[in-house]
Design a protein around this motif. Structure first.
Motif, mmCIF file in Angstrom:
data_model
loop_
_atom_site.group_PDB
_atom_site.id
_atom_site.type_symbol
_atom_site.label_atom_id
_atom_site.label_comp_id
_atom_site.label_asym_id
_atom_site.label_seq_id
_atom_site.Cartn_x
_atom_site.Cartn_y
_atom_site.Cartn_z
ATOM 1 N N ILE A 132 0.885 -1.171 0.000
ATOM 2 C CA ILE A 132 0.000 0.000 0.000
ATOM 3 C C ILE A 132 0.920 1.217 0.000
ATOM 4 N N GLU A 133 0.846 2.013 -1.090
ATOM 5 C CA GLU A 133 1.816 3.106 -1.206
ATOM 6 C C GLU A 133 1.239 4.305 -1.954
ATOM 7 N N ASN A 134 1.940 5.418 -1.839
ATOM 8 C CA ASN A 134 1.646 6.636 -2.599
ATOM 9 C C ASN A 134 0.188 7.064 -2.510
ATOM 10 N N GLY A 135 -0.388 6.983 -1.324
ATOM 11 C CA GLY A 135 -1.760 7.441 -1.115
ATOM 12 C C GLY A 135 -2.819 6.390 -1.355
ATOM 13 N N GLY A 136 -2.443 5.148 -1.683
ATOM 14 C CA GLY A 136 -3.417 4.069 -1.825
ATOM 15 C C GLY A 136 -4.068 3.771 -0.489
ATOM 16 N N VAL A 137 -5.298 3.239 -0.519
ATOM 17 C CA VAL A 137 -6.062 2.989 0.701
ATOM 18 C C VAL A 137 -6.658 1.588 0.650
ATOM 19 N N VAL A 138 -6.583 0.872 1.779
ATOM 20 C CA VAL A 138 -7.269 -0.401 1.942
ATOM 21 C C VAL A 138 -8.153 -0.291 3.169
ATOM 22 N N ASN A 139 -9.455 -0.503 2.988
ATOM 23 C CA ASN A 139 -10.417 -0.520 4.085
ATOM 24 C C ASN A 139 -10.900 -1.955 4.232
ATOM 25 N N ALA A 140 -10.499 -2.608 5.315
ATOM 26 C CA ALA A 140 -10.804 -4.027 5.474
ATOM 27 C C ALA A 140 -10.854 -4.395 6.957
ATOM 28 N N PRO A 141 -11.989 -4.162 7.611
ATOM 29 C CA PRO A 141 -12.099 -4.527 9.026
ATOM 30 C C PRO A 141 -12.053 -6.050 9.181
ATOM 31 N N ASP A 142 -11.668 -6.505 10.345
ATOM 32 C CA ASP A 142 -11.624 -7.939 10.655
ATOM 33 C C ASP A 142 -10.698 -8.715 9.728
ATOM 34 N N SER A 143 -9.596 -8.113 9.348
ATOM 35 C CA SER A 143 -8.631 -8.794 8.484
ATOM 36 C C SER A 143 -7.730 -9.708 9.297
ATOM 37 N N VAL A 144 -7.182 -10.713 8.618
ATOM 38 C CA VAL A 144 -6.274 -11.661 9.243
ATOM 39 C C VAL A 144 -4.989 -11.673 8.432
ATOM 40 N N ILE A 145 -3.869 -11.507 9.109
ATOM 41 C CA ILE A 145 -2.575 -11.509 8.437
ATOM 42 C C ILE A 145 -1.766 -12.682 8.964
ATOM 43 N N GLY A 146 -1.438 -13.595 8.055
ATOM 44 C CA GLY A 146 -0.490 -14.640 8.379
ATOM 45 C C GLY A 146 -1.039 -15.986 8.782
ATOM 46 N N TYR A 147 -1.195 -16.861 7.836
ATOM 47 C CA TYR A 147 -1.384 -18.283 8.098
ATOM 48 C C TYR A 147 -0.057 -18.990 7.883
ATOM 49 N N GLU A 148 0.768 -18.426 7.059
ATOM 50 C CA GLU A 148 2.099 -18.928 6.760
ATOM 51 C C GLU A 148 3.032 -17.717 6.724
ATOM 52 N N LEU A 149 4.017 -17.725 5.847
ATOM 53 C CA LEU A 149 4.957 -16.616 5.731
ATOM 54 C C LEU A 149 4.309 -15.431 5.019
ATOM 55 N N VAL A 150 4.342 -14.260 5.639
ATOM 56 C CA VAL A 150 3.702 -13.079 5.075
ATOM 57 C C VAL A 150 4.656 -11.897 5.170
ATOM 58 N N TRP A 151 4.693 -11.104 4.096
ATOM 59 C CA TRP A 151 5.494 -9.878 4.079
ATOM 60 C C TRP A 151 4.550 -8.710 3.907
ATOM 61 N N ILE A 152 4.600 -7.749 4.805
ATOM 62 C CA ILE A 152 3.845 -6.507 4.673
ATOM 63 C C ILE A 152 4.866 -5.398 4.511
ATOM 64 N N ILE A 153 4.790 -4.682 3.400
ATOM 65 C CA ILE A 153 5.775 -3.644 3.115
ATOM 66 C C ILE A 153 5.062 -2.296 3.087
ATOM 67 N N PRO A 154 5.209 -1.490 4.142
ATOM 68 C CA PRO A 154 4.564 -0.177 4.121
ATOM 69 C C PRO A 154 5.345 0.785 3.237
ATOM 70 N N SER A 155 4.657 1.811 2.800
ATOM 71 C CA SER A 155 5.350 2.847 2.051
ATOM 72 C C SER A 155 6.281 3.591 3.012
ATOM 73 N N PRO A 156 7.283 4.314 2.492
ATOM 74 C CA PRO A 156 8.206 5.036 3.383
ATOM 75 C C PRO A 156 7.497 6.001 4.330
ATOM 76 N N SER A 157 6.378 6.584 3.901
ATOM 77 C CA SER A 157 5.674 7.527 4.759
ATOM 78 C C SER A 157 4.940 6.813 5.896
ATOM 79 N N GLN A 158 4.719 5.491 5.768
ATOM 80 C CA GLN A 158 4.027 4.743 6.794
ATOM 81 C C GLN A 158 4.966 3.912 7.662
ATOM 82 N N ALA A 159 6.227 3.868 7.285
ATOM 83 C CA ALA A 159 7.191 3.022 8.003
ATOM 84 C C ALA A 159 7.531 3.614 9.355
#
Length: 105
Positions: free
Chosen positions: A78-105
């Motif tokens: 998610i970068e450069n002003g992109g938006v994800v609206n997703a309540p009740d999300s689940v991250i990671g059943y296995e190996l997961v990489w989340i890469i924030p934009s530099p402004s969100q890091a």
């Protein structure tokens, strides 16, 4: 590969699966919009990448996103002003990489 861009709108009454038992790529960019009930990145998949980038680019999932559902590698970028609206999300059943934009890091 799926791409939604240039102000295009995709409304789905079902879940959006990216990478079902294989590889998958999703781009939401340049004002593109996806509306769905649930998003799944990587269901028993090898490598999956979803990118939401640019002002006005939005991914709305009313029941959330599952990132890395029984998968090898998943990337949600998610970068450069992109938006994800997703309540009740689940991250990671296995190996997961989340890469924030530099402004969100």
């Amino acid at each position: 590969m799926a791409r939604v861009s240039d102000g295009s709108v995709r409304e789905l009454s079902q879940a959006l699966f990216v990478g079902w038992e294989g590889r998958g790529t999703l781009f939401i960019e340049d004002g593109g919009l996806i509306e769905c009930c649930r998003g799944v990145l990587g269901h028993r998949a090898g490598s999956v990448v979803a990118t939401v980038t640019g002002a006005g680019s939005i991914w709305n999932c009313s029941f959330g996103i599952r990132v890395g559902q029984y998968t090898g590698q998943c990337t949600l970028l998610i970068e450069n002003g992109g938006v994800v609206n997703a309540p009740d999300s689940v991250i990671g059943y296995e190996l997961v990489w989340i890469i924030p934009s530099p402004s969100q890091a």
